[in-house]
Write a protein that holds these residues in place. Sequence first.
Motif, PDB file in Angstrom:
ATOM      1  N   ARG A  64       1.784  -6.617  -5.933  1.00 22.60           N
ATOM      2  CA  ARG A  64       1.531  -5.786  -4.754  1.00 22.60           C
ATOM      3  C   ARG A  64       0.610  -6.501  -3.767  1.00 22.60           C
ATOM      4  O   ARG A  64       0.823  -6.469  -2.557  1.00 22.60           O
ATOM      5  N   CYS A  68       1.738  -7.502  -0.011  1.00 22.26           N
ATOM      6  CA  CYS A  68       0.990  -6.933   1.115  1.00 22.26           C
ATOM      7  C   CYS A  68       0.421  -8.016   2.013  1.00 22.26           C
ATOM      8  O   CYS A  68       0.378  -7.862   3.233  1.00 22.26           O
ATOM      9  N   LEU A  81       7.777  -4.489  -2.423  1.00 24.49           N
ATOM     10  CA  LEU A  81       6.978  -3.295  -2.125  1.00 24.49           C
ATOM     11  C   LEU A  81       7.795  -2.025  -2.309  1.00 24.49           C
ATOM     12  O   LEU A  81       7.306  -1.028  -2.845  1.00 24.49           O
ATOM     13  N   LEU A  84       8.092  -1.411  -6.064  1.00 24.65           N
ATOM     14  CA  LEU A  84       6.835  -0.916  -6.644  1.00 24.65           C
ATOM     15  C   LEU A  84       6.565   0.534  -6.250  1.00 24.65           C
ATOM     16  O   LEU A  84       6.109   1.338  -7.063  1.00 24.65           O
TER      17      LEU A  84
END
Length: 169
Positions: A64, A68, A81, A84
């Motif tokens: 993550r 990001c 993303l 997740l």
Amino acid sequence: MTSKHVIATTHTGSLKNRFARRFLRSLLKVKRSDRLGTGTGTGFQSNEEIRKRNAQRIKTAAYRSMACVVGPRKNWSRALLFKLRYRARIQGAGLRKRCLVSKKKRVLRKENKVQVISREPSRADNLRKLVPGGDSMDICSLLDETAHYIKCLATQVKVMESIADLYSE
């Protein structure tokens, strides 16, 4: 007269530094939630179960953090993303689903007989399975995304090694 484009392209830190900061913040959240007892589930857990759960949480935090930091510019980060978030939503609802991957098959019709022929996956198909979001890319984009994904994974390994070295001394 500075535009947003100039400000966006002059980042204060490299990819490695930005990932390290975000990853350390994620690790602190994992540590705090362990201390507060959130996310432990119900009942008693063995040391092995706790170790597996923490390993999974660290792995998720690393993925993550990297996605990001890269942001929505790359397909693999958007796909990661999305995956997740979807997984967190399913686990939050208490539902468990297993993904079944089926091999692509081609059906040949000859004289009223149906033969099923499974084709061997090409190198590009194998690469598409490894890179998040790679299944919807052409070969040129796939190679570009793969190169960037490998670079980010190498950065992730370096940062995690340096953190492990720092705390093992």
